[in-house]
Design a protein around this motif. Structure first.
Motif: not given
Length: 794
Positions: A374-386
């Motif tokens: 979904g729509t996530i923060t860039y921090m979560e993107g880093l944690l999930r390795s997006s």
């Protein structure tokens, strides 16, 4: 008649006169004109010259422990003349086949193969040497070496030959020499056998240096041979009172490496365990001091034994993949995009983006979870390795030119300059928009060596400086012990500012510390704060594109974050994951964890919690395994944790545990608090963390998805909330454990503790009824670690 007599006398006189003049002329020519040349030739005949062999220098580790040295060896030769004499003169019938008996016996001992056909060939070879005649056929030779099989054999093999000679003497009823000789010589010996084999290389039986330090520093190690000259008579007997000329040999220098034998052992042991379990094509690991880029260990599996270099499984066993092989790095490469975005002020961890997929240059690029989150923060993107997060950061925000500049500045696309042979420079060759897009997450037209990645991460760990990696500490005169050349750390350039490096390190720490969605959580270490990044990249099949079920797995990280002393990079090339990339997180990260835990304790590095580990003690603090309390009420969870000896830290106002950190099954010290999250992170207030270690504070920040910064080292003495880039930022002030606190700090910590204890008591008294909604921690871990997808992984 008289005239004829006079004529004859005249002619005879003329003849003798000319003969006399010729002899006088020749004597003059020999004694005067050619005197110096003849004296020189005579000197060559009278003079006997012997070679004084130089002793090859040692290779030692940083603490002076020997890794390569000269040792006694033996060369086997046969005497055909003596063998033939024994064979023909002996009265024993068993001597009739002496030459063949010698050939068969020596072949059985000296063979390097178990193949009967090859052993039979060696028997024929030795028989030919044992019956070899002079080139003119006038008789037998007296000394013929068996090479290479009989060159520089060890003492154990010599004992077998001595036993064989004794057995043959009894069989043939002969005494004395049977025509088999072993001459003492020198050979290269590696006392630790396989340890550091790819670093060292080896010396073959002909004295040729092959690979590693042996090859790179061959001239310094080899030294210079000397000579011993003395005069002798025509029979070769040394003349009494003859002139003796000695040109002494110059022994080779000692090469002292930066590697530590103990850390090298830790690395190789951890690597072999994982290699045996996952059966990859190869595995590689590098351990360095990020402050100097001194190589503390470098290893590959499979390896080889330089003492028996002819025994190997495949030629590829000799490749040092750390420098000679290049790969699409995958998501470990995202550190370049992240650091560049932070440096340029383009990374706001609280900004949001739609995950899943993105189009660049008409090509769809997507996350390993193709549906996204979904729509996530860039921090979560880093944690999930997006991947999508990094395409937006690197391609859309930095842009192709600036992205390329950062890639090149971090040292990719060129050799590091390490003193090891066969280093490759990698590839950086983006041309189209889609290629720049995939480069942001380490795939496509970007190929790197593991050493290049190691140096790039070291730049983040040491405050922004790209250093030239080096593996030789100094060169030492082997006779005087004097250091004649040193190799100091060399700064290539500053790639980012110290502030950017520190902030990037804190972001990477949350990738490991966040036990819920952090892709690096399997590298979590109880005693030390760890920053790192995982990477999983699909293998390219020539002519077919990316393989859907074959990967390169990587983890690069460093610890402790507050003062990095050790950086370790691990790579597994095509491990057997049974087609399931979810297992990728179990390959490299645990190897990193094993290496770092043992090495930091051996190095006596203070733990992030303030305790000092020693070389003789591991962790004297009691250890407990975190139970799974997700889905339980606060009271149930608290009770279960206390039964295990652990203390809960409750976050939120909810009645049940939604998430916990560390994850279930993690081994932690009894003093560590277990964070229990009871409501959604958005909108939650961060509790008073006075008195906790920075490590625990960062874990709580990760759970609450709040950006955190730290000033100082040690434990939190105060905290302040602020706003930055449209999001909440918490800044912690830290002081060491031993540093005395002032009265205000002590009062604040006391008040904070009372308030915290009161809050916990109130939460523990909440009702225990309600549904028990247990969620599977294992499923959560698998979901968080997955990095699949057609092209790029985390």
């Amino acid at each position: 008649m008289e005239k004829k007599t006079k004529l004859r006398s005249l002619l005879l006189g003329a003849f003798f006169t000319l003969l006399f003049l010729g002899l006088v002329s020749r004597m003059y020519w020999v004694q005067v004109v050619e005197a110096s040349w003849l004296r020189e030739k005579a000197g060559e005949v009278w003079s006997k010259s012997e070679v004084l062999a130089a002793k090859r220098g040692e290779i030692v580790d940083r603490n002076g422990r020997t890794l390569a040295e000269e040792a006694v060896a033996y060369t086997v030769s046969v005497n055909p003349e003596l063998i033939n004499a024994k064979k023909t003169s002996s009265k024993s019938k068993n001597s009739e086949q002496l030459d063949w008996d010698i050939a068969r016996g020596l072949a059985a001992i000296l063979t390097m193969s178990s193949d009967p056909a090859e052993i039979a060939e060696l028997e024929k070879k030795i028989y030919g040497l044992a019956t070899k005649k002079k080139s003119d056929g006038s008789g037998y030779l007296v000394d013929v070496e068996i090479k290479p099989e009989g060159w520089k054999i060890d003492g154990e093999t010599k004992k077998k030959i001595d036993a064989f000679i004794t057995e043959l003497q009894l069989k043939t009823d002969s005494k004395g020499n049977l025509g088999i000789n072993t001459k003492e010589t020198q050979k290269r010996y590696y006392p630790s056998n396989r340890l550091a084999s790819h670093i060292l290389g080896y010396l073959d039986k002909e004295g040729k240096a092959v690979g590693g330090i042996e090859s790179t520093f061959d001239e310094m190690l080899r030294g210079k041979n000397g000579t011993l000259e003395h005069e002798r008579d025509a029979r070769g007997v040394e003349l009494p009172n003859s002139k003796v000329t000695v040109n002494p040999a110059e022994n080779g220098k000692t090469v002292r490496l930066t590697i530590d034998q103990n850390i090298q052992y830790y690395v190789e042991t951890a690597l072999k365990t994982s290699y045996d379990k996952w059966k990859p094509k190869s595995m590689t690991a590098i351990a360095v001091d990020p402050q100097t880029m001194e190589i503390l260990a470098m290893a590959n599996a499979p390896d080889f034994n330089p003492n028996k270099y002819w025994e190997f499984g495949s030629q590829s066993d000799f490749i040092n993949h750390a420098v000679a092989s290049q790969y699409e790095p995958g998501s470990t490469f995202k550190v370049v995009t992240l650091a560049g975005a932070v440096q340029e002020g383009l990374f706001n961890p609280n900004d949001k983006f739609p995950s899943g997929k993105i189009y660049v240059g008409g090509r769809e690029l997507h996350d390993h979870e193709t549906r996204g989150w979904g729509t996530i923060t860039y921090m979560e993107g880093l944690l999930r390795s997006s991947n999508v997060a990094f395409v937006k950061l690197g391609f859309e925000k930095l842009g192709p030119k600036l992205l390329t500049d950062y890639i090149m500045n971090f040292g990719f696309g060129k050799k590091t300059g390490i003193a090891l042979p066969n280093e490759t420079k990698g590839i950086v060759n983006m041309k189209y928009d889609s290629e720049y897009g995939t480069a942001t997450y380490g795939q496509g037209q970007v190929l790197t060596t593991l050493l290049q990645q190691t140096a790039a991460y070291a730049a983040i760990a040491n405050g922004g400086k790209l250093l030239e990696p080096h593996i030789v500490k100094d060169i030492v005169d082997s006779q005087t012990g004097e250091v004649i050349q040193t190799f100091d750390p060399k700064v290539v350039r500053e790639v980012v500012s110290p502030e950017t490096a520190q902030q990037t390190a804190l972001y990477l720490e949350q990738v490991v510390a966040n036990q819920d969605i952090g892709t690096g959580r399997r590298a979590y270490i109880n005693d030390y704060r760890v920053a790192g990044k995982t990477g999983t990249a699909n293998i390219v099949i020539p002519g077919k594109g990316y393989s859907p079920n074959t990967w390169v797995i990587t983890f690069v990280g460093f610890a402790p974050v507050e003062n990095p002393r050790l950086l370790v990079a691990v790579l597994a090339d095509q491990p057997d994951l049974k087609g399931n990339y979810h297992y990728g997180g179990e390959v490299a990260a645990p190897v990193f964890k094993d290496i770092v835990q043992q090495s930091l304790r051996y190095m006596n590095v203070r733990s992030s919690s303030g305790n000092t580990a020693t070389k003789t003690e591991t962790n004297v603090e009691s250890i407990a395994t975190v139970p799974d309390v997700t889905g339980q009420t606060i009271a149930e969870a608290t009770k279960k944790l206390k039964q295990t000896g652990l203390k809960p830290e409750v976050l939120g106002e909810g009645g049940k545990v939604l998430k916990q950190s560390p994850a279930p099954g993690t081994e932690v010290a009894m003093s560590q608090r277990i964070v229990l999250v009871t409501q959604e992170a958005q909108g939650m207030q961060i509790p008073d963390l006075t008195g906790v270690s920075l490590r625990e504070a960062m874990e709580i920040c990760g759970q609450l998805e709040i950006q955190c910064k730290a000033n100082g080292e040690g434990y939190v003495v105060s905290q302040a909330e602020g706003e930055a880039n449209g999001g909440k930022v918490v800044t912690f002030e830290l002081k060491p454990l031993a540093e005395p606190k002032n009265e205000a700090d002590e009062k604040k910590e006391s008040d904070g503790k009372k308030a915290s204890d009161g809050k916990k008591a109130a939460e523990s008294d909440k009702g225990e009824d309600g549904n028990n909604e247990n969620s599977s921690a294992e499923d959560s871990q698998k979901s968080g670690s997955s990095e699949g997808g057609t092209e790029a992984k985390r």
